[in-house]
Design a protein around this motif. Structure first.
Motif, PDB file in Angstrom:
ATOM      1  N   PRO A   1     -44.599  30.495 -46.270  1.00  0.00           N
ATOM      2  CA  PRO A   1     -44.772  30.576 -44.809  1.00  0.00           C
ATOM      3  C   PRO A   1     -45.346  31.914 -44.346  1.00  0.00           C
ATOM      4  O   PRO A   1     -45.287  32.922 -45.045  1.00  0.00           O
ATOM      5  N   TYR A   2     -45.899  31.876 -43.138  1.00  0.00           N
ATOM      6  CA  TYR A   2     -46.455  33.061 -42.490  1.00  0.00           C
ATOM      7  C   TYR A   2     -45.561  33.483 -41.330  1.00  0.00           C
ATOM      8  O   TYR A   2     -44.962  32.635 -40.661  1.00  0.00           O
ATOM      9  N   PHE A   3     -45.530  34.785 -41.065  1.00  0.00           N
ATOM     10  CA  PHE A   3     -44.758  35.338 -39.959  1.00  0.00           C
ATOM     11  C   PHE A   3     -45.614  36.396 -39.278  1.00  0.00           C
ATOM     12  O   PHE A   3     -46.259  37.201 -39.956  1.00  0.00           O
TER      13      PHE A   3
ATOM     14  N   TYR B   1     -38.032  33.943 -43.475  1.00  0.00           N
ATOM     15  CA  TYR B   1     -38.054  34.616 -42.177  1.00  0.00           C
ATOM     16  C   TYR B   1     -37.318  35.946 -42.274  1.00  0.00           C
ATOM     17  O   TYR B   1     -37.796  36.965 -41.780  1.00  0.00           O
TER      18      TYR B   1
ATOM     19  N   LYS C   1     -42.601  36.123 -34.784  1.00  0.00           N
ATOM     20  CA  LYS C   1     -42.493  34.660 -34.817  1.00  0.00           C
ATOM     21  C   LYS C   1     -43.021  34.115 -36.142  1.00  0.00           C
ATOM     22  O   LYS C   1     -43.906  34.707 -36.760  1.00  0.00           O
ATOM     23  N   GLN C   2     -42.490  32.959 -36.516  1.00  0.00           N
ATOM     24  CA  GLN C   2     -43.096  32.237 -37.636  1.00  0.00           C
ATOM     25  C   GLN C   2     -44.369  31.584 -37.124  1.00  0.00           C
ATOM     26  O   GLN C   2     -44.449  31.160 -35.971  1.00  0.00           O
ATOM     27  N   TRP C   3     -45.386  31.517 -37.985  1.00  0.00           N
ATOM     28  CA  TRP C   3     -46.692  30.987 -37.600  1.00  0.00           C
ATOM     29  C   TRP C   3     -47.140  29.983 -38.632  1.00  0.00           C
ATOM     30  O   TRP C   3     -46.906  30.155 -39.833  1.00  0.00           O
ATOM     31  N   LYS C   4     -47.803  28.927 -38.160  1.00  0.00           N
ATOM     32  CA  LYS C   4     -48.312  27.890 -39.054  1.00  0.00           C
ATOM     33  C   LYS C   4     -49.819  27.786 -38.885  1.00  0.00           C
ATOM     34  O   LYS C   4     -50.308  27.521 -37.797  1.00  0.00           O
TER      35      LYS C   4
END
Length: 88
Positions: free
Chosen positions: A2-4, A57, A80-83
């Motif tokens: 995941p990206y943050f 996270y 924030k988490q980013w998609k």
């Protein structure tokens, strides 16, 4: 993985300029480890953006909160988490 995203807005330009090299060195360590996907300043000179790529996270938030610009209160952060919607 995941990206943050950390959006960093400058609060104290003078103090921020004094620790900019420390901030960049801090980020370089995590770039080398593959934990930062992208980073850079906003063109209006109000702050910058960092995209972390970590397993959790909590890990990304810890890295962001330990950034010298956050610890020294020269910038405020939105985290924030980013998609990504781009095809892989």
């Amino acid at each position: 993985m995941p990206y943050f995203v950390a959006i960093l807005e400058i609060l104290d330009p003078e103090k921020d300029a004094q620790i900019l090299d420390i901030h960049k060195a801090y980020l370089q360590k995590y770039i080398a480890e593959g934990k930062i996907f992208a980073k850079g300043p906003f063109t209006d000179h109000t702050g910058g953006l960092i995209i972390y790529q970590t397993n959790s996270y909590e890990e990304a938030k810890t890295l962001a909160e330990n950034d010298p610009v956050i610890k020294e209160n020269t910038r405020k952060m939105i985290f924030k988490q980013w998609k990504s919607t781009l095809p892989e």
